[in-house]
Design a protein around this motif. Structure first.
Motif, PDB file in Angstrom:
ATOM      1  N   ASN A  18       0.827  -1.210   0.000  1.00 60.73           N
ATOM      2  CA  ASN A  18       0.000   0.000   0.000  1.00 60.73           C
ATOM      3  C   ASN A  18       0.859   1.256   0.000  1.00 60.73           C
ATOM      4  OD1 ASN A  18      -2.319  -1.555   0.023  1.00 60.73           O
ATOM      5  ND2 ASN A  18      -2.476  -1.582   2.267  1.00 60.73           N
ATOM      6  N   GLU A  19       1.987   1.215   0.722  1.00 58.73           N
ATOM      7  CA  GLU A  19       2.887   2.369   0.718  1.00 58.73           C
ATOM      8  C   GLU A  19       3.460   2.611  -0.682  1.00 58.73           C
ATOM      9  OE1 GLU A  19       5.874   1.636   3.593  1.00 58.73           O
ATOM     10  OE2 GLU A  19       4.529   1.815   5.335  1.00 58.73           O
ATOM     11  N   LEU A  20       3.873   1.541  -1.330  1.00 61.46           N
ATOM     12  CA  LEU A  20       4.433   1.695  -2.690  1.00 61.46           C
ATOM     13  C   LEU A  20       3.382   2.190  -3.669  1.00 61.46           C
ATOM     14  CD1 LEU A  20       6.645  -1.527  -2.911  1.00 61.46           C
ATOM     15  CD2 LEU A  20       7.414   0.833  -2.644  1.00 61.46           C
ATOM     16  N   VAL A  21       2.145   1.699  -3.566  1.00 57.03           N
ATOM     17  CA  VAL A  21       1.080   2.150  -4.467  1.00 57.03           C
ATOM     18  C   VAL A  21       0.769   3.617  -4.227  1.00 57.03           C
ATOM     19  CG1 VAL A  21      -1.359   1.869  -5.019  1.00 57.03           C
ATOM     20  CG2 VAL A  21       0.099  -0.142  -4.760  1.00 57.03           C
ATOM     21  N   ALA A  22       0.759   4.045  -2.987  1.00 59.21           N
ATOM     22  CA  ALA A  22       0.502   5.457  -2.678  1.00 59.21           C
ATOM     23  C   ALA A  22       1.617   6.344  -3.207  1.00 59.21           C
ATOM     24  CB  ALA A  22       0.351   5.624  -1.158  1.00 59.21           C
ATOM     25  N   ALA A  23       2.838   5.892  -3.057  1.00 60.47           N
ATOM     26  CA  ALA A  23       3.963   6.683  -3.581  1.00 60.47           C
ATOM     27  C   ALA A  23       3.910   6.778  -5.097  1.00 60.47           C
ATOM     28  CB  ALA A  23       5.279   6.052  -3.123  1.00 60.47           C
TER      29      ALA A  23
END
Length: 463
Positions: A18-23
């Protein structure tokens, strides 16, 4: 315990995703990464500087080509070296059966969609056909061993080329017909290889004319490539031979062959695209100068041998100018533009060639112009006699040198008028060339007048 650890690890990975998708969503458009419809991060796009791997199809074709090449090498070794206990007749029989199988295989392969494999086997069949011809002669089949090697090789190549082209049409393959066209270039050259330079030039140019006719009839790229190769080679050998020809019995045939080359080159030049049309026209102009020079040079005595080449260059320049003037009579606009462009190229090439061919008179002319520095007493005592010694005191200007200087002056004048007539004076470079011609033409005319007393033997005695 183990199940709890796995659930904890899954939660950590989900949070990281989720962090990578948000970034990624927060990144500006045009980045190397993107998210597909399922939310999974795609791999970064390859850098433009990195070399790309070969595609699967390219690798397959490369392996097929290498395999076919290895099979050809093994067939040659088998025919010439291996299995000696079978004799050449046994080897020929095995090769004949193998050739039939190889040539029959591409037909079902093409039906199954294996086009590359079919083309590779067809090339292997071509090599086997040539080896069959070699084995047949070595075995003395039907008295073939009585034929001399050179005519037999030329005939074998011609027969195999025709048979292979027919086979390619029947089998509906792409490569046999272009390869057959390439093979057809060899028979005449093989026949004339040991007959002398003229016969080799004639063979190459005859083949080039056939290629030109084939290209005009079907506009096939292979015919154009073969024409360029055979025509260029024939013209190059003809030009080299023209420099060493000093007998009338060989000069006139060579001149005729070069004129045929000029006609073929110009016919193709007005229908070809740039830069091929420019190259064909330039070499055609040089070949025409050589064709006009060779027969006239052999009939002139030694002092006048320097005049035919510049005069031929002037004649070609004037012919090109005349062609540009008559090009307006052509109704088709593309053909008219092509003729004008060819005439412009030929004019410039002939003018440059005229200047280069006039260089042999440089030493006598400079010697004559520097004569007053030695004869006048004003310049005595400063070592001016070394000037004449450096230039060659024995090289005295004569009437042939006057003819060459007048030719240069006339060529520059014709070229200047041609530039003005065609309106090619727009631009700094064009105006500079025109101004140079306007200056150079009177300069050569003045040099002609200045050299006249020395060339005509009207020197004054030193007081």
């Amino acid at each position: 315990m183990a199940l709890a650890d796995l659930r904890t690890r899954e939660a950590q990975l989900t949070a990281r995703r989720n962090e990578l998708v948000a970034a990624l969503r927060a990144a500006p458009t045009g980045t190397d990464q993107a998210e597909d419809y399922s939310g999974v991060v795609s791999s970064p796009a390859p850098s433009l500087g990195r070399p790309r791997d070969l595609s699967v199809k390219a690798v397959q074709n490369l392996l097929l080509a290498l395999g076919g090449l290895l099979l050809v090498v093994s067939a040659i070794v088998f025919t010439a070296v291996s299995w000696g206990h079978l004799g050449i007749a046994g080897r020929a029989a095995i090769l004949l059966g193998l050739t039939g199988l190889v040539l029959a295989a591409p037909i079902p392969l093409r039906r199954r969609g294996l086009a590359a494999t079919a083309e590779t086997l067809a090339m292997l069949g071509l090599a086997l056909l040539l080896l069959d011809g070699y084995a047949a002669r070595q075995a003395g089949l039907t008295g073939l061993d009585a034929i001399r090697p050179q005519p037999y090789t030329a005939g074998l190549i011609g027969v195999v080329a025709v048979a292979f082209a027919a086979y390619g049409r029947l089998a509906r393959l792409r490569s046999p017909i272009p390869v057959a066209v390439g093979l057809v270039q060899l028979p005449l050259a093989v026949l004339a290889f040991d007959k002398g330079a003229f016969w080799l030039v004639a063979a190459l140019l005859a083949t080039a004319c056939a290629d030109a006719a084939a290209w005009l009839a079907g506009r096939r790229r292979m015919a154009a490539v073969c024409f360029g190769c055979t025509w260029s080679l024939g013209v190059a050998i003809g030009l080299a031979e023209s420099l060493e020809t000093y007998e009338a019995r060989s000069a006139w045939p060579l001149s005729g062959a070069l004129i045929v080359a000029v006609v073929a080159g110009l016919v193709i030049a007005v229908r070809a695209t740039r830069p091929w049309s420019v190259a064909l026209t330039a070499f055609s102009a040089i070949a025409l100068i050589a064709a006009l020079t060779v027969p006239t040079r052999v009939v002139l005595e030694s002092p006048w041998a320097v005049t035919p080449a510049p005069l031929a260059g002037l004649a070609v320049t004037m012919l090109a100018v005349l062609a540009s003037r008559t090009a307006s009579a052509v109704k088709a606009a593309p053909l008219r533009a092509a003729v004008v462009e060819a005439a412009v190229t030929a004019t410039g090439t002939a003018a440059i060639a005229t200047a280069l061919l006039s260089t042999p008179v440089a030493v006598p002319v400079i010697n004559a112009l520097a004569g007053p520095l030695d004869w006048g007493g004003v310049w005595s005592g400063i070592g001016t006699t070394g000037v004449r010694e450096a230039l060659g005191a024995q090289s005295v200007a004569g009437p042939p040198d006057l003819v060459v200087l007048a030719t240069l002056a006339l060529a520059c004048a014709v070229l200047a008028l041609f530039v003005v007539r065609h309106g090619r004076t727009d631009g700094a470079a064009s105006r500079a060339r025109l101004h140079m011609l306007i200056v150079v033409a009177p300069a050569f005319a003045s040099m002609t007048v200045a050299v006249c007393p020395v060339a005509l033997g009207m020197r004054t005695r030193r007081r």
